[in-house]
Design an enzyme around this catalytic site. Structure first.
Site, PDB file in Angstrom:
ATOM      1  N   ASN A 156       0.841  -1.188   0.000  1.00  0.00           N
ATOM      2  CA  ASN A 156       0.000   0.000   0.000  1.00  0.00           C
ATOM      3  C   ASN A 156       0.882   1.247   0.000  1.00  0.00           C
ATOM      4  O   ASN A 156       2.119   1.161  -0.032  1.00  0.00           O
ATOM      5  CB  ASN A 156      -0.980  -0.022   1.179  1.00  0.00           C
ATOM      6  CG  ASN A 156      -0.270  -0.050   2.535  1.00  0.00           C
ATOM      7  OD1 ASN A 156       0.822   0.486   2.708  1.00  0.00           O
ATOM      8  ND2 ASN A 156      -0.902  -0.694   3.524  1.00  0.00           N
ATOM      9  N   GLU A 159       3.469   1.324   2.944  1.00  0.00           N
ATOM     10  CA  GLU A 159       4.494   0.290   2.798  1.00  0.00           C
ATOM     11  C   GLU A 159       5.461   0.619   1.673  1.00  0.00           C
ATOM     12  O   GLU A 159       6.684   0.477   1.822  1.00  0.00           O
ATOM     13  CB  GLU A 159       3.817  -1.063   2.544  1.00  0.00           C
ATOM     14  CG  GLU A 159       3.040  -1.585   3.740  1.00  0.00           C
ATOM     15  CD  GLU A 159       2.054  -2.679   3.376  1.00  0.00           C
ATOM     16  OE1 GLU A 159       1.601  -3.383   4.293  1.00  0.00           O
ATOM     17  OE2 GLU A 159       1.733  -2.808   2.177  1.00  0.00           O
ATOM     18  N   ASP A 225      -6.020  -8.074   1.230  1.00  0.00           N
ATOM     19  CA  ASP A 225      -6.153  -9.494   0.931  1.00  0.00           C
ATOM     20  C   ASP A 225      -7.008  -9.706  -0.312  1.00  0.00           C
ATOM     21  O   ASP A 225      -6.712 -10.561  -1.147  1.00  0.00           O
ATOM     22  CB  ASP A 225      -6.785 -10.222   2.114  1.00  0.00           C
ATOM     23  CG  ASP A 225      -5.884 -10.258   3.342  1.00  0.00           C
ATOM     24  OD1 ASP A 225      -4.654 -10.170   3.159  1.00  0.00           O
ATOM     25  OD2 ASP A 225      -6.400 -10.365   4.459  1.00  0.00           O
TER      26      ASP A 225
END
Length: 260
Positions: A156, A159, A225
């Site tokens: 993301n 990150e 996920d």
């Protein structure tokens, strides 16, 4: 590698799923296996470690004034110690065996001691030799060199910013980060997920931004996920990143509109 949430999403999407990882020799480990059986997920590569508990994430949900439920706090029961060398060797052997029979390999790294800097390169090398795509949802910060040579990754904004030591504030900076990840880690494609702003892709064809329709956000749990699961399914079906990313974008948006 594939954690329960991603595996169950894949199964719900109609994929044939084999999951690998480690659980403890406890009641929660038994429950995990029973849940996987219920979804028809092969868990022959889920090994039992008698020295650690099964990771459990307990979420507390509250509701105020008849409004929609919201997560207030999460309590984790776990150990993040690395699995033993002997167990890691066993896991590597069984994971590689299943990877070579799969259409795609997805790695969901939650930094719980399984996706180690010694195991992942072995898996990546086996996948590259066999011509299998391997895509990772990485940890926040940490050592990204263990992902070197994989096909792609789905960090993301935060990150990717930590990994590239950059501030991602718009499409231009997102593309720059995706390019840096792709080039520095020898990836097929660098991807950065940008929540309400969509996703950025950098591959051999250059950079592209994929916007997403604004959503009413109720619960961000599981959005990453879902992006990994849908991206994996579409790539496994024979399509490429420009076709897979818009579908993963839409699926992630639908996920945040639902509680739990």
């Amino acid at each position: 590698m594939l954690f329960r949430s991603v595996a169950m999403m894949l199964a719900a999407l109609g994929a044939r799923v084999s999951i690998a990882g480690v659980v403890g020799d406890d009641a929660d480990g038994v429950r995990v296996r029973a849940m996987l059986d219920g979804f028809g997920i092969d868990h022959g590569a889920v090994l039992t470690d008698t020295a650690r508990p099964t990771t459990v994430k307990e979420r507390y949900i509250g509701r105020a004034q008849q409004k929609h439920p919201q997560q207030m706090i999460r309590v984790d029961y776990e150990t993040r110690e690395a699995v033993s060398g002997e167990l890691e060797d066993r896991l590597a052997r069984v994971v590689i065996e299943r990877a070579l029979a799969a259409d795609i390999v997805l790695v969901s790294d939650y930094d719980k001691g399984v996706c180690s800097p010694s195991l992942l390169p072995r898996l990546t090398e086996a996948c590259r030799r066999a011509g299998k795509r391997i895509v990772v949802d990485p940890i926040r910060g940490g050592d990204y060199s263990k992902y070197r040579g994989m096909s792609s990754m789905t960090p993301n904004r935060l990150e990717a910013g930590l990994a590239t030591k950059s501030a991602i504030v718009d499409g231009t900076s997102a593309l720059a980060a995706a390019r840096k990840l792709q080039e520095s880690l020898d990836l097929e494609a660098g991807i950065v997920t940008l929540d309400k702003e969509g996703m950025a892709l950098w591959d051999a064809a250059g950079g592209s931004l994929y916007p997403v329709r604004p959503r009413q956000v109720y619960d961000i749990t599981g959005a990453g996920d879902m992006v990994l699961a849908v991206l994996g399914v579409v790539l496994a079906a024979g399509f490429d990143y420009p076709e897979a990313i818009p579908l993963a974008n839409a699926a992630g948006g639908l996920e945040v509109e639902r509680i739990g």
